[in-house]
Design a protein around this motif. Structure first.
Motif, mmCIF file in Angstrom:
data_model
loop_
_atom_site.group_PDB
_atom_site.id
_atom_site.type_symbol
_atom_site.label_atom_id
_atom_site.label_comp_id
_atom_site.label_asym_id
_atom_site.label_seq_id
_atom_site.Cartn_x
_atom_site.Cartn_y
_atom_site.Cartn_z
ATOM 1 N N TYR A 55 -4.692 4.921 -51.110
ATOM 2 C CA TYR A 55 -3.312 5.257 -51.417
ATOM 3 C C TYR A 55 -3.073 6.733 -51.136
ATOM 4 O O TYR A 55 -3.991 7.540 -51.125
ATOM 5 C CB TYR A 55 -3.010 5.018 -52.901
ATOM 6 C CG TYR A 55 -2.870 3.574 -53.322
ATOM 7 C CD1 TYR A 55 -4.004 2.813 -53.605
ATOM 8 C CD2 TYR A 55 -1.624 2.988 -53.455
ATOM 9 C CE1 TYR A 55 -3.880 1.489 -54.014
ATOM 10 C CE2 TYR A 55 -1.488 1.666 -53.871
ATOM 11 C CZ TYR A 55 -2.622 0.929 -54.144
ATOM 12 O OH TYR A 55 -2.498 -0.379 -54.553
ATOM 13 N N PRO B 252 -10.583 9.546 -58.781
ATOM 14 C CA PRO B 252 -9.916 10.746 -59.293
ATOM 15 C C PRO B 252 -8.996 11.409 -58.278
ATOM 16 O O PRO B 252 -8.213 12.277 -58.639
ATOM 17 C CB PRO B 252 -11.083 11.664 -59.666
ATOM 18 C CG PRO B 252 -12.198 11.208 -58.787
ATOM 19 C CD PRO B 252 -12.025 9.739 -58.621
ATOM 20 N N PHE C 93 -8.658 3.333 -60.186
ATOM 21 C CA PHE C 93 -8.463 4.382 -59.197
ATOM 22 C C PHE C 93 -9.530 5.456 -59.310
ATOM 23 O O PHE C 93 -10.007 5.768 -60.403
ATOM 24 C CB PHE C 93 -7.088 5.035 -59.382
ATOM 25 C CG PHE C 93 -5.959 4.170 -58.900
ATOM 26 C CD1 PHE C 93 -5.440 3.182 -59.700
ATOM 27 C CD2 PHE C 93 -5.436 4.341 -57.623
ATOM 28 C CE1 PHE C 93 -4.404 2.369 -59.252
ATOM 29 C CE2 PHE C 93 -4.395 3.541 -57.166
ATOM 30 C CZ PHE C 93 -3.893 2.550 -57.989
ATOM 31 N N LEU D 264 0.609 2.650 -50.695
ATOM 32 C CA LEU D 264 -0.590 2.046 -50.139
ATOM 33 C C LEU D 264 -0.680 2.344 -48.651
ATOM 34 O O LEU D 264 0.275 2.093 -47.901
ATOM 35 C CB LEU D 264 -0.563 0.531 -50.360
ATOM 36 C CG LEU D 264 -1.748 -0.274 -49.836
ATOM 37 C CD1 LEU D 264 -3.037 0.129 -50.541
ATOM 38 C CD2 LEU D 264 -1.501 -1.767 -50.008
ATOM 39 N N ARG E 180 -7.192 16.089 -53.454
ATOM 40 C CA ARG E 180 -5.974 16.879 -53.262
ATOM 41 C C ARG E 180 -6.098 17.661 -51.965
ATOM 42 O O ARG E 180 -6.938 18.551 -51.847
ATOM 43 C CB ARG E 180 -5.783 17.818 -54.454
ATOM 44 C CG ARG E 180 -4.462 18.576 -54.457
ATOM 45 C CD ARG E 180 -4.343 19.413 -55.726
ATOM 46 N NE ARG E 180 -4.236 18.570 -56.905
ATOM 47 C CZ ARG E 180 -3.107 18.137 -57.442
ATOM 48 N NH1 ARG E 180 -1.960 18.480 -56.875
ATOM 49 N NH2 ARG E 180 -3.109 17.395 -58.521
ATOM 50 N N GLY F 60 5.769 14.659 -56.020
ATOM 51 C CA GLY F 60 6.998 14.112 -56.566
ATOM 52 C C GLY F 60 7.307 12.696 -56.137
ATOM 53 O O GLY F 60 8.405 12.195 -56.402
ATOM 54 N N GLN F 61 6.353 12.053 -55.477
ATOM 55 C CA GLN F 61 6.598 10.699 -54.969
ATOM 56 C C GLN F 61 5.692 9.682 -55.650
ATOM 57 O O GLN F 61 4.744 10.043 -56.351
ATOM 58 C CB GLN F 61 6.348 10.662 -53.451
ATOM 59 C CG GLN F 61 7.210 11.615 -52.658
ATOM 60 C CD GLN F 61 8.684 11.284 -52.776
ATOM 61 O OE1 GLN F 61 9.084 10.134 -52.653
ATOM 62 N NE2 GLN F 61 9.494 12.302 -53.021
ATOM 63 N N SER F 62 5.978 8.424 -55.411
ATOM 64 C CA SER F 62 5.139 7.371 -55.965
ATOM 65 C C SER F 62 3.897 7.184 -55.101
ATOM 66 O O SER F 62 3.816 7.689 -53.982
ATOM 67 C CB SER F 62 5.925 6.068 -56.016
ATOM 68 O OG SER F 62 6.408 5.736 -54.731
ATOM 69 N N LEU F 63 2.940 6.464 -55.641
ATOM 70 C CA LEU F 63 1.765 6.116 -54.853
ATOM 71 C C LEU F 63 2.191 5.141 -53.761
ATOM 72 O O LEU F 63 2.946 4.203 -54.011
ATOM 73 C CB LEU F 63 0.703 5.444 -55.714
ATOM 74 C CG LEU F 63 -0.219 6.357 -56.489
ATOM 75 C CD1 LEU F 63 0.433 6.821 -57.767
ATOM 76 C CD2 LEU F 63 -1.531 5.661 -56.788
ATOM 77 N N LEU G 118 -6.007 8.718 -52.869
ATOM 78 C CA LEU G 118 -6.780 8.021 -53.894
ATOM 79 C C LEU G 118 -7.337 6.713 -53.342
ATOM 80 O O LEU G 118 -6.626 5.979 -52.651
ATOM 81 C CB LEU G 118 -5.912 7.685 -55.112
ATOM 82 C CG LEU G 118 -5.232 8.842 -55.830
ATOM 83 C CD1 LEU G 118 -3.754 8.873 -55.524
ATOM 84 C CD2 LEU G 118 -5.429 8.723 -57.348
ATOM 85 N N GLN H 114 -0.359 9.881 -52.562
ATOM 86 C CA GLN H 114 0.685 10.274 -53.503
ATOM 87 C C GLN H 114 1.169 11.655 -53.114
ATOM 88 O O GLN H 114 0.515 12.665 -53.401
ATOM 89 C CB GLN H 114 0.170 10.264 -54.944
ATOM 90 C CG GLN H 114 1.281 10.492 -55.970
ATOM 91 C CD GLN H 114 0.806 10.287 -57.401
ATOM 92 O OE1 GLN H 114 -0.363 10.469 -57.720
ATOM 93 N NE2 GLN H 114 1.729 9.904 -58.290
#
Lengths: 116, 112
Positions: free
Chosen positions: A35, A109, A107, A45, A112, A40-43, A92, A37
């Motif tokens: 995934y 961790p 999930f 896929l 980033r 400010g957005q959703s996860l 993720l 992310q």
């Protein structure tokens, strides 16, 4: 449950380079997913990592940009290729396990990524 | 219409308050529904699945209305530790496995 680790936990990369993210699970799992992310957005896929065959990509994601490997049932890698600042995000991995109440996704961790 | 839509908040509530989050989904063929919790800079974790008959887990109650394509989460007697972002999650219709669609999340801050 499952213990999932990801490497690296974070990285800062230059535009045009590639980064490979590793995901390790402490038990054999059939289903693994990647995934993204964005801030400010959703996860979202990216793909399902299939063991022994090519990954299944979601609309908007292609193998050339996000090649995935799944050499066995406990490990997968996602490469972010030819990076641009728009690729800055948290990546993720997740696994699906059968629990008492039904299937559940766990999930890692996250990694980033910042692209300069 | 977005696949999964939530009020982003933030919801700032005092300790002990009751707070409700709502979520709508666009695909009427979706079969599985969840609430996940995501703490700041952490990965999402399953809070609870949502069943057609509604279900309760301690202070948390989840409801599903298939006709309206609407999911809710009720938190009673809010604790400081409930502060997090709550993600409404729906599976992809027709998916053989759990290909999940996430809402953007609703941020909750419980204030002393």
């Amino acid at each position: 449950s499952a213990v999932i680790s990801q490497k690296p936990s974070r990285d800062i990369c230059q535009r045009g380079t590639s980064l490979t993210i590793q995901c390790q699970v402490d038990s054999q799992v059939t289903m693994m997913f990647w995934y993204r992310q964005q801030p400010g957005q959703s996860l979202t896929l990216i793909a399902t990592a299939n063991q022994g065959s090519e990954a299944t990509y979601e609309s908007g994601f292609v193998i050339d940009k996000f090649p995935i490997s799944r050499p066995n049932l406990t490990f997968s890698t996602l490469t972010v290729s030819n990076m641009s600042p728009e690729d800055s995000s948290i990546y993720l991995c997740s696994v699906e396990l059968l629990q008492a109440g039904g299937n559940e996704q766990f999930f890692g961790p996250g990694t980033r990524l910042t692209v300069l | 219409r977005k696949e999964v839509e939530q009020d982003p908040g933030p919801f700032n509530v005092p300790e002990g308050a009751t707070v409700a989050f709502n979520c709508t989904y666009s695909n009427s063929a979706s079969q599985s529904f969840f609430w996940y919790r995501q703490d700041c800079r952490k990965e999402p974790k399953l809070l609870m699945s949502v069943y057609s008959s509604g279900n309760e887990d301690g202070r948390f109650t989840a409801q599903l209305n298939r006709a309206s394509q609407y999911i809710s989460l009720l938190i009673r007697d809010s604790k400081l530790s409930d502060s997090a972002t709550y993600l409404c999650v729906v599976n992809r219709a027709g998916a053989g496995s759990y290909q999940l669609t996430f809402g953007k999340g609703t941020k909750l801050s419980v204030i002393p």
